[in-house]
Write a protein that holds these residues in place. Structure first.
Motif, mmCIF file in Angstrom:
data_model
loop_
_atom_site.group_PDB
_atom_site.id
_atom_site.type_symbol
_atom_site.label_atom_id
_atom_site.label_comp_id
_atom_site.label_asym_id
_atom_site.label_seq_id
_atom_site.Cartn_x
_atom_site.Cartn_y
_atom_site.Cartn_z
ATOM 1 N N VAL A 111 47.897 42.787 22.368
ATOM 2 C CA VAL A 111 46.530 42.294 22.526
ATOM 3 C C VAL A 111 45.584 43.405 23.004
ATOM 4 N N GLY A 273 47.708 38.801 32.846
ATOM 5 C CA GLY A 273 48.091 39.811 33.835
ATOM 6 C C GLY A 273 46.967 39.912 34.836
ATOM 7 N N VAL A 274 46.113 40.934 34.635
ATOM 8 C CA VAL A 274 44.972 41.115 35.528
ATOM 9 C C VAL A 274 43.844 40.130 35.163
ATOM 10 N N GLY A 275 43.888 39.613 33.949
ATOM 11 C CA GLY A 275 42.948 38.562 33.539
ATOM 12 C C GLY A 275 41.945 38.953 32.467
ATOM 13 N N GLY A 276 41.882 40.229 32.143
ATOM 14 C CA GLY A 276 40.885 40.698 31.181
ATOM 15 C C GLY A 276 41.094 40.153 29.775
ATOM 16 N N ALA A 277 42.313 40.295 29.268
ATOM 17 C CA ALA A 277 42.582 39.850 27.895
ATOM 18 C C ALA A 277 42.420 38.332 27.758
ATOM 19 N N CYS A 336 50.661 42.312 37.335
ATOM 20 C CA CYS A 336 49.445 42.717 38.054
ATOM 21 C C CYS A 336 49.312 41.809 39.270
ATOM 22 N N THR A 417 51.149 38.021 22.752
ATOM 23 C CA THR A 417 50.317 39.158 23.135
ATOM 24 C C THR A 417 50.951 40.531 22.933
ATOM 25 N N GLY A 418 52.257 40.571 22.636
ATOM 26 C CA GLY A 418 52.837 41.901 22.459
ATOM 27 C C GLY A 418 54.224 41.885 21.862
HETATM 28 C C1 LIG Z 1 48.106 43.074 29.101
HETATM 29 C C2 LIG Z 1 48.923 42.032 28.559
HETATM 30 C C3 LIG Z 1 48.610 40.686 28.803
HETATM 31 C C4 LIG Z 1 47.496 40.199 29.683
HETATM 32 O O1 LIG Z 1 46.305 40.925 29.715
HETATM 33 P P1 LIG Z 1 45.532 41.146 31.101
HETATM 34 O O2 LIG Z 1 44.233 41.711 30.676
HETATM 35 O O3 LIG Z 1 46.337 42.089 31.933
HETATM 36 O O4 LIG Z 1 45.421 39.806 31.750
HETATM 37 C C5 LIG Z 1 49.439 39.755 28.243
HETATM 38 N N1 LIG Z 1 50.502 40.105 27.483
HETATM 39 C C6 LIG Z 1 50.822 41.372 27.238
HETATM 40 C C7 LIG Z 1 52.018 41.682 26.388
HETATM 41 C C8 LIG Z 1 50.049 42.385 27.756
HETATM 42 O O5 LIG Z 1 50.367 43.658 27.501
#
Ligand SMILES: *Cc1c(COP(=O)(O)O)cnc(C)c1O
Length: 433
Positions: A111, A273-277, A336, A417-418
């Motif tokens: 993502v 994670g930190v919330g940005g995505a 995070c 997301t990955g």
């Molecule tokens: C970074 C990430 C997230 C979440 O994004 P944040 O911006 O950190 O909340 C979710 N899944 C994967 C695999 C990521 O690399």
């Protein structure tokens, strides 16, 4: 637990469960958000970001042959076989189940290819336009010419990361010709560091967590007047790059003939994670679908930073260790401990709720998705199923919102997301867990 935080836990059953390490679904009572309530991030800002990515398409197409049209986008797919598995295992089972495969986003396989790449491009455009070398009317494929590499080579880009953000920022910055340094937390996988170094990126490794890597990156960048720091905890540009996903998703739903409205609600589940995505995506989605969309974030039980930031109202003034959680998780992309204040402020009134998931549940989900649908996503990404597993909580949410009658026509989208770039041997290791 830090004594000054005890009162929050005593006052709140959700936090009590969180502090005890139990997976939960927290429902946000600040919703519903409406367009009239206003938002720091407007529709116009998101449209502007979309147009910027359009301008860069000729550059991306030329620089990355794997993206022939220059638009970095991922497929949306129905996963009926996985839906059967979830239903058999007690998950919420009304409505269709689709997966958004940002795990297969080209170039960096996560993502972060949305927000991270967008911010680097925006910075490059600002510099080149500011120096009179580029105009928004130009064909941006000229950015591949040596004179631009020489120009960007005078500048540095730095970022702190648990891995995936570093990959996105590193690969795109290096391609443009920037000097780029990625500050990696201890969670970061070796192959990500190797891949960055192969691409000419300077990787600095820390024994400490993501917060420390960000702090060191910020410091190192501040000491160099030619350096730009991509601030995962505070960046509005990252946020906007993520938000662009919403309009693209809308077109994919339209193309598939899938209607979203009050009678056909949209439920989205995004690892956080930190919330940005998830924040950026949520914000874009709410601007487009309004009340018809219900966006849930998904976090590891031991590292649910956005949840505690929102429930306590403290945002980035609280971290998971303050509540006695370890912050340690197998879900490296979500490791995070302190939430982004920027994301918390913007999505606080928008996000429907947050589901948490234990690390142990991630591997079986990864294996089933692979076995049944032939899709590989990394363990962090499997957190996207957490919301559906909170059947009672989700049913209560639907009752409260008066949605019971329409849930058979609901569309659930789990946001993968990955995973796309995870090497074969690393995948095998995951399957042996
Ligand atoms: C970074 C990430 C997230 C979440 O994004 P944040 O911006 O950190 O909340 C979710 N899944 C994967 C695999 C990521 O690399």
């Amino acid at each position: 637990m830090k004594p000054e935080f005890q009162k929050y836990v005593d006052d709140n059953p959700a936090l009590k469960a969180v502090a005890a390490g139990r997976p939960i679904l927290w429902i946000n009572d600040r919703t519903p958000w409406t367009e009239d309530a206003g938002c720091t991030v407007t529709k116009e800002m998101i449209t502007d970001a979309e147009k910027r990515l359009q301008r860069f398409a000729p550059f991306i197409a030329r620089a990355f042959p794997v993206v022939p049209d220059g638009i970095i986008e991922s497929p949306l797919r129905e996963i009926s076989l996985m839906r059967e598995y979830l239903a058999e295992n007690g998950a919420f089972d009304e409505g269709r189940l689709l997966i958004k495969l940002d795990s297969d986003l080209p170039i960096t396989g996560s993502v972060k290819a949305r927000g991270g790449i967008y911010e680097v491009l925006k910075h490059a455009e600002d510099l080149a336009v500011g120096a009179g070398l580029l105009s928004p009317e130009d064909d941006y494929s000229i950015l591949c010419e040596p004179r631009f590499r020489d120009f960007f080579g005078k500048y540095a880009v730095q970022v702190g990361s648990t891995g995936n953000l570093g990959l996105s920022i590193g690969i795109m910055s290096a391609k443009l010709g920037f000097r780029v340094t990625v500050h990696m937390s201890h969670d970061a996988r070796q192959w990500k560091k190797d891949k960055l170094r192969e691409n000419g990126v300077n990787v600095i490794e820390y024994m400490s967590d993501y917060g420390k890597a960000v702090e060191e990156g910020r410091k190192s960048s501040a000491a160099d007047p030619m350096s730009y720091f991509v601030d995962d905890e505070n960046s509005i540009d990252l946020f906007l790059g993520y938000a662009v996903a919403a309009g693209r998703l809308k077109r994919q739903l339209d193309d598939a003939g899938i209607v979203i409205d009050a009678a056909h609600p949209l439920f989205i589940y995004i690892p956080c994670g930190v919330g940005g995505a998830p924040g950026g995506i949520c914000c874009g989605i709410k601007h487009i679908f309004g009340d018809a969309a219900h966006v849930f974030f998904c976090e590891p039980t031991e590292c649910c930073s956005m949840l505690i930031g929102l429930v306590t109202g403290l945002n980035d003034a609280v971290c998971v260790q303050d509540l006695g959680l370890s912050g340690r998780t197998e879900a490296d992309g979500l490791a995070c401990a302190r939430p982004s204040a920027l994301a918390g402020r913007i999505v606080g009134p928008m996000v429907a709720g947050i589901a948490t998931v234990s690390d142990e549940s991630l591997y079986p989900l990864m294996k089933e998705l692979c076995g049944r649908e032939k899709l590989f996503i990394e363990p962090s990404s499997c957190a996207c199923f957490a919301g559906l597993y909170q059947k009672d909580g989700l049913s209560a949410y639907c009752r409260e919102k008066g949605l019971e009658g329409s849930m058979k026509d609901a569309v659930h989208i789990v946001w993968a997301t990955g995973g796309g770039l995870v090497p074969e041997d690393e995948r095998r290791r995951y399957f042996n867990m």
